[in-house]
Design a protein around this motif. Structure first.
Motif, PDB file in Angstrom:
ATOM      1  N   ILE A  97      -3.519   6.753  -4.310  1.00  0.00           N
ATOM      2  CA  ILE A  97      -2.647   7.371  -3.311  1.00  0.00           C
ATOM      3  C   ILE A  97      -2.917   6.782  -1.933  1.00  0.00           C
ATOM      4  CG2 ILE A  97      -2.413   9.564  -4.554  1.00  0.00           C
ATOM      5  CD1 ILE A  97      -4.374  10.775  -2.488  1.00  0.00           C
ATOM      6  N   ARG A  98      -1.920   6.897  -1.102  1.00  0.00           N
ATOM      7  CA  ARG A  98      -2.049   6.596   0.323  1.00  0.00           C
ATOM      8  C   ARG A  98      -1.293   7.705   1.038  1.00  0.00           C
ATOM      9  NH1 ARG A  98      -0.431   1.041   3.425  1.00  0.00           N
ATOM     10  NH2 ARG A  98      -1.075   1.712   5.491  1.00  0.00           N
ATOM     11  N   GLN A  99      -2.071   8.627   1.590  1.00  0.00           N
ATOM     12  CA  GLN A  99      -1.474   9.803   2.198  1.00  0.00           C
ATOM     13  C   GLN A  99      -0.798   9.475   3.519  1.00  0.00           C
ATOM     14  OE1 GLN A  99      -5.250  12.046   1.266  1.00  0.00           O
ATOM     15  NE2 GLN A  99      -3.753  13.696   1.321  1.00  0.00           N
ATOM     16  N   SER A 142      -8.681  -5.239  -6.641  1.00  0.00           N
ATOM     17  CA  SER A 142      -8.441  -5.953  -5.390  1.00  0.00           C
ATOM     18  C   SER A 142      -7.037  -5.669  -4.861  1.00  0.00           C
ATOM     19  CB  SER A 142      -8.707  -7.452  -5.537  1.00  0.00           C
ATOM     20  OG  SER A 142      -7.904  -8.018  -6.521  1.00  0.00           O
ATOM     21  N   LEU A 143      -6.084  -5.419  -5.741  1.00  0.00           N
ATOM     22  CA  LEU A 143      -4.754  -5.006  -5.296  1.00  0.00           C
ATOM     23  C   LEU A 143      -4.843  -3.662  -4.584  1.00  0.00           C
ATOM     24  CD1 LEU A 143      -1.647  -5.018  -5.148  1.00  0.00           C
ATOM     25  CD2 LEU A 143      -1.628  -4.081  -7.462  1.00  0.00           C
ATOM     26  N   LYS A 144      -5.538  -2.695  -5.179  1.00  0.00           N
ATOM     27  CA  LYS A 144      -5.695  -1.363  -4.585  1.00  0.00           C
ATOM     28  C   LYS A 144      -6.270  -1.474  -3.181  1.00  0.00           C
ATOM     29  CE  LYS A 144      -9.140   1.030  -6.068  1.00  0.00           C
ATOM     30  NZ  LYS A 144     -10.196   1.125  -5.091  1.00  0.00           N
ATOM     31  N   PHE A 195      -4.840   1.641  -0.739  1.00  0.00           N
ATOM     32  CA  PHE A 195      -4.705   2.881  -1.492  1.00  0.00           C
ATOM     33  C   PHE A 195      -6.092   3.310  -1.954  1.00  0.00           C
ATOM     34  CE2 PHE A 195      -0.360   2.078  -1.256  1.00  0.00           C
ATOM     35  CZ  PHE A 195       0.373   3.090  -1.855  1.00  0.00           C
ATOM     36  N   LYS A 196      -6.239   4.589  -2.232  1.00  0.00           N
ATOM     37  CA  LYS A 196      -7.509   5.123  -2.726  1.00  0.00           C
ATOM     38  C   LYS A 196      -7.291   5.733  -4.097  1.00  0.00           C
ATOM     39  CE  LYS A 196      -9.344   6.298   1.834  1.00  0.00           C
ATOM     40  NZ  LYS A 196     -10.091   5.162   2.091  1.00  0.00           N
TER      41      LYS A 196
END
Length: 154
Positions: free
Chosen positions: A86-88, A137-139, A144-145
């Motif tokens: 997620i990325r809030q 590495s994409l995350k 994003f977490k």
């Protein structure tokens, strides 16, 4: 590992999310009004967003018993969520989808129209072969977490 965080004592319950989904065998799937198509064994990344109710939206995706509504619901009948990122307080799911599609090694396939019926994107679902190891590495690149899933909830 992240949790839905609080800002000023209030839960920050909105943002963009990515479901990492594992399909353990190649099979035909018909996601709603989209045509039936063969989905290869492997990892699929689905990009979505919730302007409100992020936690509820993700928990709905995790549940096995639900009314089939979104394209992803049809895939999740056959596949399993492996991870959730997620990325809030970030709502550009189209930019995120573009970053996922163009990541090196690039996604092998974007499923035309999947999850993108309300925008101009080609897709919000991307296929990576089962042996893909660079997803961490994409995350990190897209900031994003990973969130913890306990039992059947976020």
């Amino acid at each position: 590992m992240a949790n839905i965080r609080e800002v000023n004592g209030k839960e920050q319950d909105n943002g963009t999310y990515i479901l990492l989904v594992n399909l353990d065998k190649t099979q035909k799937i018909k996601p709603g009004k989209l045509p039936e198509e063969e989905y290869k064994k492997g990892i699929y990344l689905y990009v979505g967003r919730a302007r409100t109710g992020l936690k509820a939206r993700v928990n709905r995706h995790i549940r096995s018993q639900k009314k089939l509504y979104w394209h992803i619901d049809y895939l999740l009948q056959k596949a399993k969520i492996m991870d959730i990122w997620i990325r809030q307080d970030y709502f550009d799911e189209c930019k995120t989808a573009d970053e996922v599609q163009n990541f090196k090694p690039p996604a092998v396939k974007a499923v035309q129209g999947f999850g993108s019926s309300d925008c101009q994107c080609r897709s919000h679902l991307f296929y990576f072969p089962p042996s893909t190891r660079k997803l961490k590495s994409l995350k990190n690149k897209i900031r994003f977490k990973r969130v913890k899933i306990d039992g059947n909830n976020l």
